[in-house]
Design an enzyme around this catalytic site. Structure first.
Site, PDB file in Angstrom:
ATOM      1  N   MET A  16      -9.586   2.500   2.428  1.00 38.20           N
ATOM      2  CA  MET A  16      -8.290   3.136   2.713  1.00 38.20           C
ATOM      3  C   MET A  16      -8.341   4.645   2.514  1.00 38.20           C
ATOM      4  O   MET A  16      -7.824   5.189   1.540  1.00 38.20           O
ATOM      5  CB  MET A  16      -7.191   2.511   1.858  1.00 38.20           C
ATOM      6  CG  MET A  16      -7.012   1.036   2.162  1.00 38.20           C
ATOM      7  SD  MET A  16      -5.443   0.382   1.609  1.00 38.20           S
ATOM      8  CE  MET A  16      -4.319   0.940   2.881  1.00 38.20           C
ATOM      9  N   HIS A  49      -3.708  14.696   0.836  1.00 37.25           N
ATOM     10  CA  HIS A  49      -4.014  15.903   0.072  1.00 37.25           C
ATOM     11  C   HIS A  49      -3.426  17.158   0.730  1.00 37.25           C
ATOM     12  O   HIS A  49      -3.448  18.217   0.121  1.00 37.25           O
ATOM     13  CB  HIS A  49      -5.529  16.051  -0.101  1.00 37.25           C
ATOM     14  CG  HIS A  49      -6.133  14.998  -0.992  1.00 37.25           C
ATOM     15  ND1 HIS A  49      -7.474  14.946  -1.279  1.00 37.25           N
ATOM     16  CD2 HIS A  49      -5.559  13.971  -1.661  1.00 37.25           C
ATOM     17  CE1 HIS A  49      -7.707  13.914  -2.090  1.00 37.25           C
ATOM     18  NE2 HIS A  49      -6.562  13.299  -2.322  1.00 37.25           N
ATOM     19  N   HIS A  55      -8.423  -0.031  -3.683  1.00 40.54           N
ATOM     20  CA  HIS A  55      -7.865   0.231  -2.351  1.00 40.54           C
ATOM     21  C   HIS A  55      -8.740   1.233  -1.598  1.00 40.54           C
ATOM     22  O   HIS A  55      -8.980   1.078  -0.406  1.00 40.54           O
ATOM     23  CB  HIS A  55      -6.425   0.747  -2.466  1.00 40.54           C
ATOM     24  CG  HIS A  55      -5.433  -0.347  -2.751  1.00 40.54           C
ATOM     25  ND1 HIS A  55      -4.521  -0.783  -1.824  1.00 40.54           N
ATOM     26  CD2 HIS A  55      -5.243  -1.106  -3.846  1.00 40.54           C
ATOM     27  CE1 HIS A  55      -3.795  -1.748  -2.350  1.00 40.54           C
ATOM     28  NE2 HIS A  55      -4.209  -1.960  -3.587  1.00 40.54           N
ATOM     29  N   GLU A  74     -22.398  30.663   5.714  1.00 39.72           N
ATOM     30  CA  GLU A  74     -23.204  30.650   6.934  1.00 39.72           C
ATOM     31  C   GLU A  74     -24.640  30.267   6.625  1.00 39.72           C
ATOM     32  O   GLU A  74     -25.127  30.500   5.523  1.00 39.72           O
ATOM     33  CB  GLU A  74     -23.154  32.036   7.597  1.00 39.72           C
ATOM     34  CG  GLU A  74     -21.770  32.369   8.130  1.00 39.72           C
ATOM     35  CD  GLU A  74     -21.694  33.731   8.787  1.00 39.72           C
ATOM     36  OE1 GLU A  74     -22.561  34.578   8.518  1.00 39.72           O
ATOM     37  OE2 GLU A  74     -20.757  33.944   9.578  1.00 39.72           O
ATOM     38  N   THR A 131     -27.601  22.068   3.509  1.00 40.61           N
ATOM     39  CA  THR A 131     -26.960  20.863   2.986  1.00 40.61           C
ATOM     40  C   THR A 131     -25.673  21.295   2.325  1.00 40.61           C
ATOM     41  O   THR A 131     -25.674  22.270   1.562  1.00 40.61           O
ATOM     42  CB  THR A 131     -27.865  20.190   1.931  1.00 40.61           C
ATOM     43  OG1 THR A 131     -29.100  19.841   2.558  1.00 40.61           O
ATOM     44  CG2 THR A 131     -27.230  18.946   1.346  1.00 40.61           C
ATOM     45  N   HIS A 169       0.860  -1.190   0.000  1.00 35.43           N
ATOM     46  CA  HIS A 169       0.000   0.000   0.000  1.00 35.43           C
ATOM     47  C   HIS A 169       0.895   1.238   0.000  1.00 35.43           C
ATOM     48  O   HIS A 169       2.121   1.132   0.109  1.00 35.43           O
ATOM     49  CB  HIS A 169      -0.890   0.022   1.254  1.00 35.43           C
ATOM     50  CG  HIS A 169      -1.795  -1.172   1.379  1.00 35.43           C
ATOM     51  ND1 HIS A 169      -2.961  -1.305   0.679  1.00 35.43           N
ATOM     52  CD2 HIS A 169      -1.686  -2.304   2.131  1.00 35.43           C
ATOM     53  CE1 HIS A 169      -3.550  -2.450   0.995  1.00 35.43           C
ATOM     54  NE2 HIS A 169      -2.796  -3.085   1.880  1.00 35.43           N
ATOM     55  N   HIS A 215      -5.552   9.043   1.388  1.00 33.17           N
ATOM     56  CA  HIS A 215      -6.036   7.746   0.894  1.00 33.17           C
ATOM     57  C   HIS A 215      -4.884   6.943   0.339  1.00 33.17           C
ATOM     58  O   HIS A 215      -3.808   7.474   0.075  1.00 33.17           O
ATOM     59  CB  HIS A 215      -7.123   7.944  -0.175  1.00 33.17           C
ATOM     60  CG  HIS A 215      -6.642   8.682  -1.398  1.00 33.17           C
ATOM     61  ND1 HIS A 215      -6.042   8.050  -2.464  1.00 33.17           N
ATOM     62  CD2 HIS A 215      -6.661   9.997  -1.704  1.00 33.17           C
ATOM     63  CE1 HIS A 215      -5.718   8.947  -3.378  1.00 33.17           C
ATOM     64  NE2 HIS A 215      -6.069  10.147  -2.937  1.00 33.17           N
ATOM     65  N   CYS A 216      -5.114   5.655   0.158  1.00 30.59           N
ATOM     66  CA  CYS A 216      -4.120   4.806  -0.483  1.00 30.59           C
ATOM     67  C   CYS A 216      -4.165   5.077  -1.979  1.00 30.59           C
ATOM     68  O   CYS A 216      -5.214   5.356  -2.535  1.00 30.59           O
ATOM     69  CB  CYS A 216      -4.417   3.340  -0.187  1.00 30.59           C
ATOM     70  SG  CYS A 216      -3.179   2.221  -0.897  1.00 30.59           S
ATOM     71  N   HIS A 247     -28.208  13.421   1.736  1.00 27.95           N
ATOM     72  CA  HIS A 247     -29.584  13.741   1.333  1.00 27.95           C
ATOM     73  C   HIS A 247     -29.944  13.205  -0.050  1.00 27.95           C
ATOM     74  O   HIS A 247     -31.064  13.417  -0.532  1.00 27.95           O
ATOM     75  CB  HIS A 247     -29.850  15.244   1.450  1.00 27.95           C
ATOM     76  CG  HIS A 247     -31.253  15.568   1.857  1.00 27.95           C
ATOM     77  ND1 HIS A 247     -32.350  15.215   1.093  1.00 27.95           N
ATOM     78  CD2 HIS A 247     -31.756  16.181   2.962  1.00 27.95           C
ATOM     79  CE1 HIS A 247     -33.453  15.623   1.705  1.00 27.95           C
ATOM     80  NE2 HIS A 247     -33.119  16.209   2.836  1.00 27.95           N
ATOM     81  N   HIS A 304     -26.203  16.462   5.229  1.00 28.52           N
ATOM     82  CA  HIS A 304     -27.306  17.199   5.836  1.00 28.52           C
ATOM     83  C   HIS A 304     -27.573  16.642   7.227  1.00 28.52           C
ATOM     84  O   HIS A 304     -27.439  15.448   7.449  1.00 28.52           O
ATOM     85  CB  HIS A 304     -28.544  17.013   4.939  1.00 28.52           C
ATOM     86  CG  HIS A 304     -29.795  17.630   5.483  1.00 28.52           C
ATOM     87  ND1 HIS A 304     -30.046  18.985   5.394  1.00 28.52           N
ATOM     88  CD2 HIS A 304     -30.869  17.094   6.104  1.00 28.52           C
ATOM     89  CE1 HIS A 304     -31.236  19.238   5.942  1.00 28.52           C
ATOM     90  NE2 HIS A 304     -31.753  18.106   6.388  1.00 28.52           N
ATOM     91  N   ASP A 339      -1.444   8.844  -0.079  1.00 31.06           N
ATOM     92  CA  ASP A 339      -1.486  10.148  -0.732  1.00 31.06           C
ATOM     93  C   ASP A 339      -2.259  11.065   0.205  1.00 31.06           C
ATOM     94  O   ASP A 339      -3.456  10.882   0.413  1.00 31.06           O
ATOM     95  CB  ASP A 339      -2.190  10.009  -2.095  1.00 31.06           C
ATOM     96  CG  ASP A 339      -2.546  11.353  -2.733  1.00 31.06           C
ATOM     97  OD1 ASP A 339      -2.375  12.413  -2.095  1.00 31.06           O
ATOM     98  OD2 ASP A 339      -3.011  11.341  -3.890  1.00 31.06           O
TER      99      ASP A 339
HETATM  100 CU    CU Z   1      -3.766   0.240  -0.320  1.00 29.74          CU
END
Ligand code: CU
Length: 486
Positions: free
Chosen positions: A178, A129, A173, A289, A293, A124, A164-165, A319, A270, A127
């Site tokens: 993951m 962000h 994955h 503000e 949803t 594995h 995430h993987c 929703h 929501h 990543d």
């Molecule tokens: Cu993985």
């Protein structure tokens, strides 16, 4: 006259260009300054990051200075329960879906230790962000079972980010669970609130339909078609309902860190009976503000905040409402405290939405697990072998032995498999890396060594050789032993 006009036009264009150049240099300077400020935040001390399982989050950073932050994250592949009687083999960061919550601040230098448990079957990576760098760290974190990878990054941008993987097949994955969230707080921290929780939506694809019992393998075709059987918060149906509901008291402010792992669906997040006082749109700086949803893209997040004014059970949903009541995307916030009849008259009883909640009914648990006994005869070998296949091989090679094109080679009608039994035994025992050609197609993936007994290897290979148009060989424990002792 004509000439003058031309001249004026040229002059205007020239001035316009100069203004543009000036403006853009100002803008560049500003963003550069922001970047420079962050990248130059000094880091003196070291600390181990507190990691938490959902729905909990680590302690707010408050006024703490930027530090070298050690993150120890362990990857675990483990069976869990999707809903009553339905088992699923989850691939996890930290043993939970979503993975452990990571809390940082701008200026932190994160030293990331990604550990792949030796019992896992697959390599594995991760990543994040929140990383400025190739692959968000995926490039430097590809890790085989029984290994650990270390890389580091400076946290530059505040916000709430998905990790995430990103190992091929990436979609699979992620679909197996993951993903998780990493929060980057601004200097001085987020404003204090009374309660904070961690929620993440994900869509799951199983061979059986919703509620079909037993171990349900991942279904690649349904994933490609974007037709999930389950859409859930925090990894399973009912993960945050009933006794597992999140809680608050009347008058408290609640902050939800909401992520969407996908892999496919966008969430229309929501809370029934609440209005978000504040939403950090897409997890960034923009604050909206009074929102009913909020859209959370796959691979995205949002921070929502609201004050709870009256007691009751508040239902959190996607929703896209069939997902909530028929596929599991439903959670609960239970609020206790004094009623306020001005804000809400109280005529509607607590839990009015529950009668529709087919998705949260619990079914009797299936505790039957066969003991390990020696197989007698081909029929029994096939039966035992099929079970081992389901728990060990199926995720990659698929229930039909078809494999996954470009990633995991087929076992059905496989020229490579049928050509050499000892080689097949050796691969199961010791794993295999590097390019191979199966039925005319090239594969370059990693199969890890499997921790199986001679008996188990003989059963699973006998099952494989006697299924899907293969050469019908019977593999004995003695044959396995011979290869093992070579
Ligand atoms: Cu993985």
């Amino acid at each position: 006259m004509k000439l003058n006009l031309k001249k004026t036009l040229v002059t205007k264009m020239f001035l316009g260009l100069v203004t543009l150049a000036f403006l853009s240099s100002c803008i560049n300077d500003q963003s550069y300054k922001k970047y420079n400020d962050t990248v130059d935040i000094p880091v003196n001390q070291e600390m181990i990051a507190e990691l938490t399982s959902p729905p909990n989050v680590p302690t707010p950073i408050g006024k703490r200075m930027a530090k070298k932050l050690i993150v120890d994250l362990e990857i675990l592949e483990k069976e869990g329960e999707m809903t009553g009687g339905v088992k699923y083999v989850y691939w996890t960061f930290g043993g939970t879906v979503p993975g452990s919550f990571i809390r940082t601040r701008v200026g932190d230098e994160v030293e990331f230790h990604l550990k792949n448990h030796p019992d896992n079957k697959l390599p594995h990576n991760i990543d994040l962000h929140a990383v400025n760098g190739p692959g968000g760290g995926a490039e430097s974190s590809f890790v085989a079972p029984g290994h650990e990878k270390v890389f580091s990054f400076k946290v530059l941008n505040p916000g709430l980010y998905v990790y995430h993987c990103a190992t091929a097949p990436v979609g699979m994955h992620i679909a197996n669970g993951m993903y998780g969230l990493i929060l980057v707080e601004p200097e001085g921290g987020l404003s204090p609130v009374d309660k904070e929780y961690y929620i993440m939506q994900g869509d799951f694809y199983t061979e059986g339909n919703y509620g079909d019992r037993g171990v349900q393998p991942f279904d690649m075709q349904k994933a490609i078609d974007e037709k999930p059987d389950y859409v859930v918060f925090n990894g399973s149906v009912g993960a945050m309902t009933g006794d597992n509901a999140i809680t608050a008291k009347v008058g408290e402010t609640v902050r939800l860190f909401v992520g969407n792992g996908g892999p496919n669906l966008v969430s229309s997040f929501h809370v029934i009976g609440e209005i978000f006082d504040k939403v950090h749109v897409e997890g960034g700086d923009l604050i909206n503000e009074n929102v009913q949803t909020t859209l959370i893209p796959a691979g995205g997040a949002a921070i929502v905040e609201f004050r709870v004014d009256v007691p009751g059970t508040f239902i959190l949903v996607d929703h896209s409402i069939f997902r909530a009541f028929n596929k599991g995307a439903l959670a609960m916030l239970k609020v206790e405290g004094e009623k306020n009849k001005t804000i809400y008259s109280g005529e509607i009883r607590d839990g009015i939405y529950l009668p529709e909640g087919g998705a949260i009914q619990s079914m009797p648990k299936d505790n039957g697990k066969s003991e390990e006994i020696k197989a007698v005869g081909l029929e029994e070998k096939m039966k035992f072998g099929k079970d081992i296949y389901a728990s060990t091989c199926l995720a990659c090679h698929q229930a039909t032995g078809a494999g996954i094109e470009g990633a995991f080679p087929p076992l059905a009608k496989s020229d490579y498999l049928n050509a050499d039994v000892d080689r097949a035994i050796d691969i199961v025992l010791h794993g295999k890396t590097g390019e191979i050609t199966v039925n005319g197609k090239k594969y370059n993936s990693v199969m890890t060594a499997q921790a199986l007994s001679d008996e188990e290897v003989s059963n699973v290979l006998t099952y494989v050789y006697n299924s899907w148009g293969n050469s019908k060989k019977e593999v004995t424990p003695e044959m396995v032993k011979a290869v093992r002792n070579k």
